[in-house]
Design a protein around this motif. Structure first.
Motif, mmCIF file in Angstrom:
data_model
loop_
_atom_site.group_PDB
_atom_site.id
_atom_site.type_symbol
_atom_site.label_atom_id
_atom_site.label_comp_id
_atom_site.label_asym_id
_atom_site.label_seq_id
_atom_site.Cartn_x
_atom_site.Cartn_y
_atom_site.Cartn_z
ATOM 1 N N ILE A 232 -8.017 86.708 -36.753
ATOM 2 C CA ILE A 232 -9.253 86.385 -36.034
ATOM 3 C C ILE A 232 -9.307 87.140 -34.711
ATOM 4 C CG2 ILE A 232 -10.472 84.514 -34.855
ATOM 5 C CD1 ILE A 232 -9.435 82.677 -37.186
ATOM 6 N N LYS A 233 -8.175 87.232 -34.022
ATOM 7 C CA LYS A 233 -8.138 87.974 -32.754
ATOM 8 C C LYS A 233 -8.378 89.470 -32.993
ATOM 9 C CE LYS A 233 -5.117 84.863 -30.153
ATOM 10 N NZ LYS A 233 -3.774 84.684 -29.527
ATOM 11 N N MET A 234 -7.794 90.011 -34.044
ATOM 12 C CA MET A 234 -7.986 91.431 -34.328
ATOM 13 C C MET A 234 -9.443 91.725 -34.699
ATOM 14 S SD MET A 234 -4.552 92.984 -36.156
ATOM 15 C CE MET A 234 -3.973 91.632 -37.174
ATOM 16 N N VAL A 235 -10.045 90.826 -35.482
ATOM 17 C CA VAL A 235 -11.434 91.033 -35.885
ATOM 18 C C VAL A 235 -12.367 90.987 -34.682
ATOM 19 C CG1 VAL A 235 -13.369 89.978 -37.131
ATOM 20 C CG2 VAL A 235 -11.193 90.353 -38.284
ATOM 21 N N GLN A 236 -12.045 90.178 -33.694
ATOM 22 C CA GLN A 236 -12.863 90.162 -32.473
ATOM 23 C C GLN A 236 -12.900 91.550 -31.836
ATOM 24 O OE1 GLN A 236 -10.963 87.050 -30.190
ATOM 25 N NE2 GLN A 236 -12.156 85.424 -31.153
ATOM 26 N N LYS A 237 -11.754 92.232 -31.825
ATOM 27 C CA LYS A 237 -11.696 93.596 -31.266
ATOM 28 C C LYS A 237 -12.457 94.574 -32.147
ATOM 29 C CE LYS A 237 -7.328 93.011 -28.803
ATOM 30 N NZ LYS A 237 -5.958 93.537 -28.558
ATOM 31 N N LEU A 238 -12.304 94.433 -33.468
ATOM 32 C CA LEU A 238 -13.002 95.332 -34.384
ATOM 33 C C LEU A 238 -14.515 95.148 -34.286
ATOM 34 C CD1 LEU A 238 -10.753 95.133 -37.589
ATOM 35 C CD2 LEU A 238 -10.556 96.655 -35.605
ATOM 36 N N SER A 256 -0.554 94.611 -45.123
ATOM 37 C CA SER A 256 -1.402 94.232 -46.258
ATOM 38 C C SER A 256 -1.853 92.781 -46.208
ATOM 39 C CB SER A 256 -0.646 94.489 -47.568
ATOM 40 O OG SER A 256 -0.438 95.868 -47.759
ATOM 41 N N GLY A 257 -0.986 91.898 -45.738
ATOM 42 C CA GLY A 257 -1.364 90.489 -45.655
ATOM 43 C C GLY A 257 -2.617 90.263 -44.833
ATOM 44 N N HIS A 258 -2.806 91.092 -43.804
ATOM 45 C CA HIS A 258 -3.983 90.947 -42.937
ATOM 46 C C HIS A 258 -5.268 91.353 -43.646
ATOM 47 C CE1 HIS A 258 -1.367 90.080 -39.606
ATOM 48 N NE2 HIS A 258 -0.718 91.224 -39.774
ATOM 49 N N THR A 259 -5.148 92.015 -44.800
ATOM 50 C CA THR A 259 -6.333 92.417 -45.563
ATOM 51 C C THR A 259 -6.507 91.614 -46.844
ATOM 52 O OG1 THR A 259 -5.170 94.144 -46.831
ATOM 53 C CG2 THR A 259 -6.101 94.777 -44.692
ATOM 54 N N LEU A 260 -5.476 90.850 -47.238
ATOM 55 C CA LEU A 260 -5.498 90.166 -48.531
ATOM 56 C C LEU A 260 -5.549 88.649 -48.444
ATOM 57 C CD1 LEU A 260 -2.794 92.292 -50.401
ATOM 58 C CD2 LEU A 260 -5.262 92.376 -50.765
ATOM 59 N N ILE A 261 -4.996 88.082 -47.377
ATOM 60 C CA ILE A 261 -4.882 86.627 -47.269
ATOM 61 C C ILE A 261 -5.942 86.105 -46.306
ATOM 62 C CG2 ILE A 261 -3.338 84.697 -46.808
ATOM 63 C CD1 ILE A 261 -2.452 86.544 -49.117
ATOM 64 N N ASP A 262 -6.909 85.361 -46.830
ATOM 65 C CA ASP A 262 -7.996 84.843 -45.995
ATOM 66 C C ASP A 262 -7.508 83.747 -45.048
ATOM 67 O OD1 ASP A 262 -9.704 86.554 -47.269
ATOM 68 O OD2 ASP A 262 -10.521 85.059 -48.650
ATOM 69 N N PRO A 263 -8.029 83.715 -43.808
ATOM 70 C CA PRO A 263 -9.053 84.594 -43.255
ATOM 71 C C PRO A 263 -8.484 85.986 -42.969
ATOM 72 C CG PRO A 263 -8.248 83.134 -41.539
ATOM 73 C CD PRO A 263 -7.582 82.713 -42.815
ATOM 74 N N SER A 264 -8.925 86.977 -43.754
ATOM 75 C CA SER A 264 -8.437 88.342 -43.630
ATOM 76 C C SER A 264 -9.399 89.166 -42.788
ATOM 77 C CB SER A 264 -8.311 88.970 -45.017
ATOM 78 O OG SER A 264 -9.606 89.087 -45.608
ATOM 79 N N LEU A 265 -9.011 90.386 -42.469
ATOM 80 C CA LEU A 265 -9.927 91.259 -41.732
ATOM 81 C C LEU A 265 -11.208 91.510 -42.533
ATOM 82 C CD1 LEU A 265 -7.451 91.549 -39.880
ATOM 83 C CD2 LEU A 265 -7.923 93.989 -39.736
ATOM 84 N N PRO A 266 -11.122 91.882 -43.821
ATOM 85 C CA PRO A 266 -12.363 92.071 -44.581
ATOM 86 C C PRO A 266 -13.220 90.808 -44.667
ATOM 87 C CG PRO A 266 -10.560 93.172 -45.699
ATOM 88 C CD PRO A 266 -9.949 92.347 -44.602
ATOM 89 N N SER A 267 -12.598 89.652 -44.922
ATOM 90 C CA SER A 267 -13.397 88.429 -45.076
ATOM 91 C C SER A 267 -14.037 88.011 -43.762
ATOM 92 C CB SER A 267 -12.531 87.287 -45.629
ATOM 93 O OG SER A 267 -11.618 86.797 -44.666
ATOM 94 N N GLU A 268 -13.319 88.172 -42.651
ATOM 95 C CA GLU A 268 -13.871 87.809 -41.348
ATOM 96 C C GLU A 268 -14.992 88.752 -40.932
ATOM 97 O OE1 GLU A 268 -13.060 85.147 -38.937
ATOM 98 O OE2 GLU A 268 -12.647 84.466 -40.977
ATOM 99 N N LEU A 269 -14.857 90.032 -41.269
ATOM 100 C CA LEU A 269 -15.933 90.982 -40.959
ATOM 101 C C LEU A 269 -17.180 90.651 -41.790
ATOM 102 C CD1 LEU A 269 -13.842 94.270 -40.675
ATOM 103 C CD2 LEU A 269 -15.184 93.226 -38.830
ATOM 104 N N ARG A 270 -16.974 90.257 -43.047
ATOM 105 C CA ARG A 270 -18.123 89.838 -43.875
ATOM 106 C C ARG A 270 -18.796 88.610 -43.257
ATOM 107 N NH1 ARG A 270 -14.465 90.729 -48.305
ATOM 108 N NH2 ARG A 270 -14.966 92.693 -49.365
#
Length: 280
Positions: A232-238, A256-270
């Motif tokens: 969540i913190k990383m997505v705020q920066k993105l 990879s875990g940050h892209t596969l395990i929700d809340p992931s970067l892709p899911s949070e960006l969506r």
């Protein structure tokens, strides 16, 4: 078991906001020389990028050893022998002695720090090394190519996460590592094989299982701090970068875990309204 590390890599997403483009790659922090070059889509995404966004810059990490040592030590009066079972202490002592180290040297250090030391021993026994880590692969090239590098976290951020776990969580993590110590090098090998072949659905499922099992080795607090809160913190920066309308192309490199395990970067960006396309 012998593993085939000659594959195409995987796990790449693309987000576009106006003239600003962001690629998000799920990687592993260790690797094998046979990984490279990666899939064409991934190599092309890196080539197009102006800015590389790793978790931390592992080429030039800013480490304050004194601060980390301070975080790693127990508060006065507490020692490992007061929190670990006799069986776990014996196992730890045997592992350290095999490395010509003494348990006495480490008795005042917290379990999370001891586990990080054991992690280094385990990696030495595996086929994969940090030298061939995927983040290091791209960061070395970024320095050679003159690309800008912006860290999403700092070394201190990561150590603060590790040291913030409740003592009970730390003990569970360390005892799990001690109990499974002899199997863990092969788990790393499996991780590498699954990642480099993750363009195959069965290998991606294996990768998700390995990452999920790692996050579940202690308790919910471990997964929340190790994955969820950090994501969540990383997505705020993105999100801030995507909204900046810089008209640049960014290449995000995270575990990879940050892209596969929700809340992931892709899911949070969506969830923030972006169209997130799986590229590879």
């Amino acid at each position: 078991m012998t593993y085939d590390y000659d594959g195409n890599g995987g796990l790449l997403w693309k987000v576009v906001n106006g003239a600003t483009t962001m690629y998000v790659q799920g990687i592993i922090h260790v690797g094998h020389k046979n990984f490279y070059p990666l899939a064409h889509a991934i190599e092309e995404a890196y080539d197009h990028a102006n800015v590389i966004l790793p978790e931390i810059n592992v080429v030039k990490p800013e480490v304050n050893a004194e601060e980390i040592n301070e975080l790693a030590l127990f508060r006065e009066g507490m020692t490992l022998d007061k929190v670990l079972s006799p069986h776990s202490l014996k196992k730890l002592s045997d592992i350290l002695e095999a490395k010509e180290l003494s348990l006495e040297t480490f008795r005042k250090y917290q379990p999370w720090y001891i586990e990080s030391i054991l992690g280094a021993f385990i990696r030495e026994k595996s086929d994969l090394t940090p030298e061939y880590g995927v983040d290091l692969y791209f960061l070395k090239r970024a320095l050679e190519d003159g690309k800008e590098i912006i860290e999403l976290e700092t070394v201190e951020d990561q150590y603060n996460v590790f040291s913030s776990y409740k003592l009970d969580t730390q003990v569970k993590m360390l005892e799990h590592t001690l109990q499974t110590y002899n199997q863990q090098a092969d788990w790393i090998n499996q991780l590498g094989h699954s990642w480099v072949h993750s363009n195959c659905s069965s290998s991606e499922k294996e990768l998700i299982n390995i990452v999920t099992n790692d996050l579940k080795r202690a308790d919910e607090d471990y997964q929340k701090e190790m994955n969820d809160t950090r994501n969540i913190k990383m997505v705020q920066k993105l999100d801030e970068i995507l909204q900046s309308e810089s008209k640049q192309t960014y290449f995000v490199v995270v575990g990879s875990g940050h892209t596969l395990i929700d809340p992931s970067l892709p899911s949070e960006l969506r969830d923030r309204g972006y169209n997130v396309e799986r590229v590879y």
